[in-house]
Design a protein around this motif. Structure first.
Motif, mmCIF file in Angstrom:
data_model
loop_
_atom_site.group_PDB
_atom_site.id
_atom_site.type_symbol
_atom_site.label_atom_id
_atom_site.label_comp_id
_atom_site.label_asym_id
_atom_site.label_seq_id
_atom_site.Cartn_x
_atom_site.Cartn_y
_atom_site.Cartn_z
ATOM 1 N N GLN A 70 0.804 -1.214 0.000
ATOM 2 C CA GLN A 70 0.000 0.000 0.000
ATOM 3 C C GLN A 70 0.841 1.269 0.000
ATOM 4 O O GLN A 70 0.364 2.325 0.366
ATOM 5 N N ALA A 71 2.085 1.181 -0.420
ATOM 6 C CA ALA A 71 2.934 2.370 -0.462
ATOM 7 C C ALA A 71 2.251 3.442 -1.310
ATOM 8 O O ALA A 71 1.697 3.152 -2.368
ATOM 9 N N ALA A 72 2.295 4.651 -0.815
ATOM 10 C CA ALA A 72 1.642 5.751 -1.524
ATOM 11 C C ALA A 72 2.308 5.992 -2.869
ATOM 12 O O ALA A 72 3.536 5.956 -2.978
ATOM 13 N N PRO A 73 1.519 6.241 -3.904
ATOM 14 C CA PRO A 73 2.123 6.558 -5.193
ATOM 15 C C PRO A 73 2.849 7.894 -5.100
ATOM 16 O O PRO A 73 2.498 8.746 -4.293
ATOM 17 N N ARG A 74 3.881 8.057 -5.911
ATOM 18 C CA ARG A 74 4.652 9.289 -5.864
ATOM 19 C C ARG A 74 4.302 10.132 -7.071
ATOM 20 O O ARG A 74 3.928 9.650 -8.111
ATOM 21 N N CYS A 75 4.467 11.423 -6.902
ATOM 22 C CA CYS A 75 4.139 12.356 -7.979
ATOM 23 C C CYS A 75 5.153 12.214 -9.114
ATOM 24 O O CYS A 75 6.273 11.749 -8.901
ATOM 25 N N PRO A 76 4.779 12.599 -10.326
ATOM 26 C CA PRO A 76 5.684 12.483 -11.466
ATOM 27 C C PRO A 76 6.968 13.296 -11.331
ATOM 28 O O PRO A 76 7.967 12.974 -11.964
ATOM 29 N N ALA A 77 6.984 14.325 -10.501
ATOM 30 C CA ALA A 77 8.187 15.143 -10.337
ATOM 31 C C ALA A 77 9.219 14.482 -9.427
ATOM 32 O O ALA A 77 10.373 14.901 -9.403
ATOM 33 N N ASP A 87 4.636 15.266 -0.178
ATOM 34 C CA ASP A 87 4.033 15.985 0.940
ATOM 35 C C ASP A 87 2.571 16.315 0.672
ATOM 36 O O ASP A 87 1.980 17.126 1.345
ATOM 37 N N GLY A 88 1.997 15.676 -0.305
ATOM 38 C CA GLY A 88 0.605 15.899 -0.678
ATOM 39 C C GLY A 88 0.418 15.581 -2.148
ATOM 40 O O GLY A 88 1.329 15.071 -2.801
ATOM 41 N N PRO A 89 -0.742 15.905 -2.672
ATOM 42 C CA PRO A 89 -1.001 15.630 -4.088
ATOM 43 C C PRO A 89 -0.243 16.621 -4.978
ATOM 44 O O PRO A 89 0.228 17.661 -4.500
ATOM 45 N N PRO A 90 -0.130 16.318 -6.263
ATOM 46 C CA PRO A 90 0.486 17.282 -7.175
ATOM 47 C C PRO A 90 -0.291 18.603 -7.163
ATOM 48 O O PRO A 90 -1.513 18.611 -7.256
ATOM 49 N N VAL A 91 0.454 19.710 -6.998
ATOM 50 C CA VAL A 91 -0.170 21.033 -6.953
ATOM 51 C C VAL A 91 0.484 22.021 -7.909
ATOM 52 O O VAL A 91 -0.007 23.132 -8.080
ATOM 53 N N VAL A 92 1.630 21.641 -8.495
ATOM 54 C CA VAL A 92 2.322 22.518 -9.442
ATOM 55 C C VAL A 92 2.759 21.721 -10.665
ATOM 56 O O VAL A 92 2.916 20.503 -10.606
ATOM 57 N N HIS A 108 8.541 17.775 -4.054
ATOM 58 C CA HIS A 108 9.265 17.281 -5.229
ATOM 59 C C HIS A 108 9.281 18.295 -6.366
ATOM 60 O O HIS A 108 10.220 18.328 -7.161
ATOM 61 N N GLY A 109 8.258 19.133 -6.438
ATOM 62 C CA GLY A 109 8.260 20.198 -7.432
ATOM 63 C C GLY A 109 9.426 21.148 -7.200
ATOM 64 O O GLY A 109 10.136 21.535 -8.136
ATOM 65 N N ALA A 110 9.661 21.501 -5.945
ATOM 66 C CA ALA A 110 10.783 22.395 -5.621
ATOM 67 C C ALA A 110 12.107 21.716 -5.913
ATOM 68 O O ALA A 110 13.038 22.349 -6.433
ATOM 69 N N GLN A 111 12.211 20.436 -5.611
ATOM 70 C CA GLN A 111 13.462 19.720 -5.888
ATOM 71 C C GLN A 111 13.742 19.647 -7.387
ATOM 72 O O GLN A 111 14.885 19.822 -7.811
ATOM 73 N N LEU A 112 12.716 19.378 -8.174
ATOM 74 C CA LEU A 112 12.905 19.326 -9.626
ATOM 75 C C LEU A 112 13.283 20.699 -10.161
ATOM 76 O O LEU A 112 14.209 20.846 -10.957
ATOM 77 N N LEU A 113 12.591 21.717 -9.701
ATOM 78 C CA LEU A 113 12.867 23.078 -10.146
ATOM 79 C C LEU A 113 14.293 23.498 -9.785
ATOM 80 O O LEU A 113 14.942 24.241 -10.531
ATOM 81 N N ALA A 114 14.813 22.973 -8.684
ATOM 82 C CA ALA A 114 16.158 23.336 -8.225
ATOM 83 C C ALA A 114 17.253 22.879 -9.190
ATOM 84 O O ALA A 114 18.331 23.446 -9.200
ATOM 85 N N VAL A 115 16.979 21.872 -10.007
ATOM 86 C CA VAL A 115 18.037 21.333 -10.873
ATOM 87 C C VAL A 115 17.835 21.599 -12.359
ATOM 88 O O VAL A 115 18.678 21.220 -13.158
ATOM 89 N N ILE A 116 16.734 22.210 -12.731
ATOM 90 C CA ILE A 116 16.560 22.485 -14.160
ATOM 91 C C ILE A 116 16.896 23.936 -14.461
ATOM 92 O O ILE A 116 16.680 24.822 -13.644
ATOM 93 N N LYS A 117 17.439 24.145 -15.627
ATOM 94 C CA LYS A 117 17.853 25.493 -16.025
ATOM 95 C C LYS A 117 16.648 26.259 -16.562
ATOM 96 O O LYS A 117 15.855 25.726 -17.330
ATOM 97 N N ARG A 134 5.658 29.637 -3.508
ATOM 98 C CA ARG A 134 6.318 28.887 -2.432
ATOM 99 C C ARG A 134 7.292 27.868 -3.004
ATOM 100 O O ARG A 134 8.408 27.704 -2.509
ATOM 101 N N VAL A 135 6.872 27.187 -4.072
ATOM 102 C CA VAL A 135 7.732 26.181 -4.699
ATOM 103 C C VAL A 135 8.966 26.849 -5.298
ATOM 104 O O VAL A 135 10.093 26.380 -5.127
ATOM 105 N N PHE A 136 8.762 27.943 -5.986
ATOM 106 C CA PHE A 136 9.874 28.664 -6.601
ATOM 107 C C PHE A 136 10.867 29.140 -5.534
ATOM 108 O O PHE A 136 12.082 28.993 -5.671
ATOM 109 N N THR A 137 10.361 29.697 -4.436
ATOM 110 C CA THR A 137 11.207 30.174 -3.349
ATOM 111 C C THR A 137 11.962 29.020 -2.695
ATOM 112 O O THR A 137 13.159 29.125 -2.416
#
Length: 153
Positions: A70-77, A87-92, A108-117, A134-137
């Protein structure tokens, strides 16, 4: 103590767990079997309803999934090597400079954003106001994930 019940035409027997599970499954499939995938709220509601009816059916069959299954599915990011949970459902939706991207939870959105140019975050329609900001910050101050050897930007 022995429990007995009287079964008459006026008082039919209670349906079995399996019969109830089948009726719930049929109802949910009728309600949510076809959903406009562009409507994120309707899609999420359908997914939840169908997932719960499947859990009820499996439980009635004595085949409920184990805690490990029953492991929770992870977001695509979420990066496959990142061990942290969503930390919740996909929001960005995180976009790169070519406008490709993925939906993600804030974490995960913030983590992905942290590594893309030249990336940017765009809030999904159901997200709270300020989510994309918040994600961008957050992305500006974090590494991709703790076990990632490549660091942040």
């Amino acid at each position: 103590m022995i429990h007995t019940s009287i079964h008459t035409v006026d008082n039919p027997a209670e349906p079995s767990e399996l019969a109830v599970a089948i009726r719930i499954g049929q109802y949910m499939l009728h309600q949510y079997g076809t959903v406009d995938t562009a409507d994120v709220f309707a899609y999420a509601q359908a997914h939840g309803g169908l997932a719960e009816s499947l859990r009820i059916l499996l439980r009635a069959l004595g085949a409920a999934p184990t805690a490990e299954q029953q492991a929770a599915p992870r977001c695509p990011a979420a990066h496959p090597d990142d061990p942290t949970p969503c930390d919740g459902p996909p929001v960005v939706h995180i976009h790169d400079s070519a406008n490709a991207g993925a939906e993600g939870c804030e974490h995960h959105g913030a983590q992905l954003l942290a590594v893309i140019k030249d990336g940017r975050s765009v809030a999904l329609p159901h997200a709270e106001p300020g989510t994309a900001s918040r994600v961008f910050t957050a992305a500006a101050s974090i590494r991709f994930f703790a076990s990632h050897d490549g660091g942040g930007r």
